[in-house]
Design an enzyme around this catalytic site. Structure first.
Site, PDB file in Angstrom:
ATOM      1  N   HIS A 168      40.176  27.754  55.398  1.00 60.34           N
ATOM      2  CA  HIS A 168      39.338  28.622  56.233  1.00 60.34           C
ATOM      3  C   HIS A 168      37.831  28.439  56.038  1.00 60.34           C
ATOM      4  CE1 HIS A 168      39.091  31.532  52.835  1.00 60.34           C
ATOM      5  NE2 HIS A 168      37.954  31.882  53.408  1.00 60.34           N
ATOM      6  N   GLU A 173      32.967  25.503  57.741  1.00 63.55           N
ATOM      7  CA  GLU A 173      31.691  26.172  57.545  1.00 63.55           C
ATOM      8  C   GLU A 173      30.922  25.611  56.339  1.00 63.55           C
ATOM      9  OE1 GLU A 173      30.551  28.619  59.472  1.00 63.55           O
ATOM     10  OE2 GLU A 173      28.952  29.554  58.282  1.00 63.55           O
ATOM     11  N   ASP A 174      31.633  25.366  55.259  1.00 67.15           N
ATOM     12  CA  ASP A 174      30.940  25.075  53.997  1.00 67.15           C
ATOM     13  C   ASP A 174      31.049  23.649  53.477  1.00 67.15           C
ATOM     14  OD1 ASP A 174      30.278  27.724  54.007  1.00 67.15           O
ATOM     15  OD2 ASP A 174      31.858  28.343  52.636  1.00 67.15           O
ATOM     16  N   ASP A 188      40.636  37.155  53.533  1.00 66.80           N
ATOM     17  CA  ASP A 188      39.386  36.562  53.042  1.00 66.80           C
ATOM     18  C   ASP A 188      38.470  37.671  52.521  1.00 66.80           C
ATOM     19  OD1 ASP A 188      37.177  34.706  52.791  1.00 66.80           O
ATOM     20  OD2 ASP A 188      36.449  35.397  54.740  1.00 66.80           O
ATOM     21  N   ASP A 200      48.316  68.282  45.276  1.00 69.02           N
ATOM     22  CA  ASP A 200      47.334  67.911  46.293  1.00 69.02           C
ATOM     23  C   ASP A 200      47.151  66.402  46.370  1.00 69.02           C
ATOM     24  OD1 ASP A 200      46.770  70.465  47.032  1.00 69.02           O
ATOM     25  OD2 ASP A 200      45.054  70.674  45.672  1.00 69.02           O
TER      26      ASP A 200
HETATM   27 MN    MN Z   1      36.161  32.802  52.715  1.00 69.37          MN
END
Ligand code: MN
Length: 719
Positions: free
Chosen positions: A72, A76-77, A139, A260
């Site tokens: 994932h 992006e990275d 994630d 409670d």
């Molecule tokens: Mn991530």
């Protein structure tokens, strides 16, 4: 961190058909591509996607989802691309990974969470496949578990707030209670640790005090039920600190006794048994009125099903009991994920499985759909959830929801009516864009405004939101009315003068009754729009009087009376008009004093003035009797400012627009309307309406603009 073998074994344990080889390749791929990257904790970065995959195995999700979790963050990275992933792992997985990547990018864009509701809708709208959302939630869960490693407190708070406002509610909506509880609790640590600690202390105290109480109650309930012939699981479950806190906040109550904070759960096999158990408990113990809820016959919006009741229980304690079947319990805890497994177990063979998946997805969408408010629910068609909406960011990061097909003008009106009324241009994602551009999900929209701008009638042709449409219509109606009223007033004055009478508004009183109107303004309006004439008005005010000879009264339409040289007392600077007849300047060609003009008679609307070159005139070529020979009254010095329209082509560069506006202002022109009609990489074309005295004034402005280096051309707009 989960080792490769462990992860694969976990998947195989619930899905023996899983593609072992592909799982192994994904594991190695993420380790390789993330390489030596590290997390705030100091761990290698790849531990994160591997843990996320691990979390999703707890929901027993399919191989594609597990692999998506592993991959994932790679687009992006790392240097990995969608194409590469598609080549190795196939289209389904590459689409899923791409989906998660897009959501992560959105996250970066929005640093504000006050519109959490809209943001979560955006997330849903952009997740074409619900598995994308599940990976995103897992994630976030792992990031929250490791939040304390992040050094900057403000960053931790931002992430925790976002979790509390967006991701926890989202987990609740898709019914994954276990995610929701953990996300909330982790965020609670960051956001209000003092409150959390004091709740924990109180819990410890109550627990110590009533150590045996819970197990006594459980045992008692078990005995009761087995005596009655039920085979049931009974357990006491402590509520989460955050859910206790929420209840305290909401109801402004303290929690006092153990009961409670403990919910007792009875799990049986069938729905009938649920109701039998309920009847049994109610028969034996006093039921607390107003607390019974039947979420079996009426499930919660996220499909939560259970019976809830509160009784004065075996130890004379008030206790809450939840009764449900095993299947309901699974669905309540794991939401759609459990739902899915259940369906998959039924399905056999790939074709059936696909159909099941589809049904599962559809059901999920329905659940989500019902989560929106009733009005929206009616608007939305099934399976198209939020597809008829578009979500855009303001420059400050506010998220605005609009109907699909919306333009920057819709956006501007959604921000505020004032912003809409004064909008002159827009930037989308930092670039100038025409006001008629169709906005897309996630666009950042900046509205350029000018004090002098008023809504343009042309906007009506492309706005889609009700708010923009009605604001524009309202404005145009008012503007037209104002113009007609003003015109009507001068018609009335002139009619009085022609008759040699002093004009007073008081004298108009009898007219109201005769014409069935309510105010003097209405009278002016009816004169202005040509419903009545000045002559008729005077006859009502001074009935029976001998009319004085009208010198400039009736002008034969096909043989217009030539304009006289003397200074005219027309209130409007046009000669050759029939007195009492409404006149307006055409919106297509914007005639100005100095232009050669012609009038066109339109029944009920009076006379429209066009320039002699206007294209619109072709429509009237066959009806010469409607043409009226008119000219400007050059002597009339107190012309109202009129509107001239130019087409300007200018360089698409920073400061170009402000250069144009200041040039126009320096030449005493007021920009009335500005529309970017075409935009390219280097240039954009704009239509600018400027308030000017006459053609000469407009020509001056155009000359000044031509001198400006950012301008490539300026022409008078002909249509
Ligand atoms: Mn991530």
């Amino acid at each position: 961190m989960l080792r490769q073998v462990e992860l694969v074994e976990r998947v195989l344990s619930y899905d023996p058909q899983a593609d072992e080889d592909l799982l192994n390749r994904a594991y190695i791929f993420t380790v390789k591509t993330h390489g030596s990257q590290t997390r705030a904790s100091g761990d290698p970065y790849f531990s994160h996607p591997i843990e996320v995959a691990g979390i999703l195995t707890e929901l027993k999700l399919d191989t594609a989802t597990i692999i998506t979790a592993l991959l994932h963050d790679t687009i992006e990275d790392t240097v990995a691309t969608k194409e590469e992933i598609e080549k190795i792992f196939g289209t389904e997985i590459s689409v899923l990974v791409d989906g998660v990547t897009k959501l992560s990018q959105l996250e970066l864009q929005s640093d504000r969470t006050k519109q959490a509701e809209n943001f979560s809708k955006l997330l849903v709208a952009m997740s074409n496949d619900i598995r994308v959302l599940l990976v995103k939630l897992a994630d976030r869960l792992h990031n929250m578990r490791t939040l304390h490693f992040i050094k900057k407190p403000e960053k931790r708070v931002r992430i925790a707030t976002e979790t509390m406002e967006i991701y926890a509610p989202l987990a609740e909506r898709i019914g994954i209670q276990s995610f929701r509880d953990e996300l909330e609790d982790l965020a609670f640590v960051e956001l209000n640790n003092e409150a959390r600690k004091s709740i924990l202390r109180r819990l410890d105290y109550l627990r110590a005090e009533g150590e045996d109480l819970v197990s006594d109650i459980v045992q008692n309930l078990k005995n009761d039920l087995s005596e009655a012939g039920f085979q049931a699981d009974v357990a006491g479950r402590e509520k989460r600190p955050y859910s206790i806190w929420r209840k305290m906040e909401k109801n402004n109550v303290a929690f006092e006794q153990l009961s409670d904070i403990i919910a007792f759960r009875v799990i049986v096999f069938t729905v009938e048994q649920c109701y039998h158990v309920l009847g049994n408990l109610h028969a034996k113990y006093a039921m607390v009125p107003g607390r019974f809820k039947d979420y079996i016959s009426t499930p919660k919006r996220n499909n939560y099903r259970s019976l809830h009741t509160t009784i004065i229980g075996p130890e004379r304690q008030r206790i809450e009991v939840q009764i449900r079947t095993r299947e309901m319990h699974e669905t309540n805890e794991f939401g759609v994920a459990a739902h899915w497994q259940y369906k998959q177990q039924i399905g056999a063979g790939d074709l059936v499985k696909e159909g099941q998946q589809y049904r599962w997805l559809r059901e999920l969408l329905e659940i989500l759909e019902e989560a929106s408010d009733p009005d929206e629910f009616l608007e939305h068609t099934k399976l198209n959830m939020y597809q008829d909406q578009v979500f855009c960011f303001s420059p400050k990061g506010d998220l605005i929801s609009l109907p699909a097909g919306s333009s920057p003008v819709d956006f501007a009106y959604a921000v505020h009516t004032r912003v809409g009324d004064t909008c002159v241009g827009s930037k989308i994602n930092g670039r100038m864009a025409p006001l008629r551009t169709v906005l897309r999900n996630g666009d950042q929209v900046e509205i350029l405004r000018s004090k002098n701008q008023t809504p343009s009638p042309t906007w009506e042709s492309f706005v889609v939101s009700g708010k923009a449409r009605s604001a524009i219509r309202r404005f145009i109606r008012h503007q037209q009315r104002d113009q007609y009223v003003e015109l009507g007033r001068s018609i009335a004055e002139k009619a009085f003068r022609t008759d040699g009478k002093p004009f007073t508004e008081k004298a108009l009183a009898p007219v109201l009754k005769v014409w069935g109107l309510e105010s003097v303004e209405d009278i002016y309006y009816s004169l202005g729009d040509g419903t009545h004439t000045g002559r008729q008005l005077v006859e009502i005010v001074f009935p029976g009087e001998k009319k004085t000879e009208q010198k400039e009264n009736i002008v034969p339409i096909n043989k217009p009376k030539p304009a006289k040289g003397k200074k005219s007392d027309h209130a409007v600077p046009i000669r050759g008009l029939i007195p009492g007849m409404a006149m307006h300047l055409a919106g297509c060609c914007h005639p100005l004093p100095g232009d050669r003009i012609v009038g066109i008679v339109t029944t009920g609307k009076g006379v429209t003035i066009h320039t002699i070159h206007c294209d619109t005139l072709e429509q009237f070529a066959e009806v010469p009797e409607r043409w009226l020979d008119v000219s400007w009254d050059q002597d009339n010095q107190d012309n109202d400012l009129l509107v001239g329209r130019m087409t300007v082509v200018m360089a698409n560069e920073a400061g170009a627009l402000s250069s144009v506006t200041s040039t126009i202002a320096a030449n005493n022109g007021n920009i009335n309307n500005l529309l970017i009609s075409h935009r390219s990489e280097d240039f954009f074309e704009m239509r600018i309406d400027v308030q000017v005295r006459d053609v000469k004034h407009l020509t001056n402005i155009m000359a000044a603009l031509r001198a400006d280096p950012v301008i490539s051309s300026v022409e008078r707009a002909t249509n």
